[in-house]
Write an enzyme that holds these catalytic residues in place. Sequence first.
Site, PDB file in Angstrom:
ATOM      1  N   LEU A 206       0.852  -1.200   0.000  1.00  0.00           N
ATOM      2  CA  LEU A 206       0.000   0.000   0.000  1.00  0.00           C
ATOM      3  C   LEU A 206       0.877   1.235   0.000  1.00  0.00           C
ATOM      4  CD1 LEU A 206      -2.088  -1.417   2.898  1.00  0.00           C
ATOM      5  CD2 LEU A 206      -3.059  -0.974   0.640  1.00  0.00           C
ATOM      6  N   HIS A 207       0.629   2.136  -0.932  1.00  0.00           N
ATOM      7  CA  HIS A 207       1.405   3.379  -0.905  1.00  0.00           C
ATOM      8  C   HIS A 207       0.667   4.582  -1.474  1.00  0.00           C
ATOM      9  CE1 HIS A 207       2.072   2.221  -5.080  1.00  0.00           C
ATOM     10  NE2 HIS A 207       2.388   3.479  -5.305  1.00  0.00           N
ATOM     11  N   ARG A 208      -0.558   4.378  -2.007  1.00  0.00           N
ATOM     12  CA  ARG A 208      -1.275   5.521  -2.601  1.00  0.00           C
ATOM     13  C   ARG A 208      -1.572   6.556  -1.539  1.00  0.00           C
ATOM     14  NH1 ARG A 208      -0.461   5.519  -7.501  1.00  0.00           N
ATOM     15  NH2 ARG A 208      -0.456   3.394  -8.214  1.00  0.00           N
ATOM     16  N   ASP A 283      -2.768  -1.412  -3.660  1.00  0.00           N
ATOM     17  CA  ASP A 283      -3.270  -0.239  -4.381  1.00  0.00           C
ATOM     18  C   ASP A 283      -2.308   0.149  -5.495  1.00  0.00           C
ATOM     19  OD1 ASP A 283      -1.182   0.917  -2.977  1.00  0.00           O
ATOM     20  OD2 ASP A 283      -2.466   2.124  -1.673  1.00  0.00           O
TER      21      ASP A 283
END
Length: 367
Positions: A206-208, A283
């Site tokens: 996850l990094h958005r 994501d």
Amino acid sequence: MKKIISVVGARPNFMKVAPIHRVFKEYEKDIHHLICHTGQHYDEKMSKIFFEELELPKPDFYLGVGGGSHAVQTAAIMVEFEKILMAESPDLVIVVGDVNSTIACTLVAKKMNIKVAHVESGLRSFDRAMPEEINRILTDAISDYLFISESSGVDNLLKEGVSKDKIFLVGNVMIDSLVNNAAKIAASPILGSMGLKTEGYILTTLHRPSNVDEKDSLTRIVHILNKYAEKHKIVFPVHPRTRSKMETFGLSGEISPNILLCDPIGYTDFLSLMEHAALILTDSGGIQEESTYLGVQCVTLRNNTERPVTVELGTNHLIGTDIGKVDQAMQAILDGQVKKGTIPPLWDGKAASRICAQLTGLLKNRS
Ligand code: UD1
């Protein structure tokens, strides 16, 4: 001899330029292919390891720009890249993907009247709150040659009024890297070294900004991971942005011990983790494509995707960010309600060959 400079900046760029560099070696008599690394990603684990694993040479130019706000980062890349173009006067610049390095270098090249080819063109999430969508729209609007990975990209560009003769549906260079490295991926020792069994774990990344930059959304995500960790091992390589937000929001101490939090993982080990996961929760853009190629179930924690073929033909489940729905989707997959996907057309490991042949022909015709 024509001179081409390919730009890489952030992690997802390296596996897109590696196959292009590899194929251009076959054209050595006609094409001098150089690589410029902007330094947008600079950590060993976000950058250097990929050069080694993907057999990319040391970049010919390293701009060393590092992090910063969008404006600071984009402007720093532009200032430094202009110096390279002034000194080198290439015949063509190749940019890939949708990161800040992509638009920054395109803008500089076009203002200097240098031709630009955009690889992975035409993808649209139709969500202008995503920095990547802005980068995609602007890069496509001013590039000369648009190389496309899936047919939705052709439709999008035609609707935007792009002339047909600039558009080339060639397939997916990211899949080229996967195909080229299949033996190394199969030989990866990562499952054994992490004590994992095939389909015995969930993999998440996850990094958005939309998921990790707000305390509420990141907290909800940590809670759902903790819930699944009661019954399943979870492998969670943490992106630097997410790591820093978890610390800021005081969430680091709340993670279940059944969640294997680790630093970003190299290319072949990560692909091996993907291939053997029971389920992927992400994501990312690229992971939606790689999981579709591998036929692994992928739950995408976003409200939209610029890669619709992964939902239409592949194994991607576009669920949104409502955690109740994410929970339902994950449970259904673990209960056996899986999508049987197929590999999209032209995702055959030969996209870079098509691109390099096309570009070499186009450049020859111009001389
Ligand atoms: C960028 C891309 C995104 C891509 C992602 C893959 C843009 C607008 N976004 O997002 O599309 O999916 O890369 O990772 O270009 N950082 C480090 N070490 C690094 C790299 C970054 O500590 O090696 C830190 C930065 O200093 C910054 C944060 O991580 O604080 C975010 O990095 P940045 O390059 O701004 O964007 P990403 O979130 O990585």
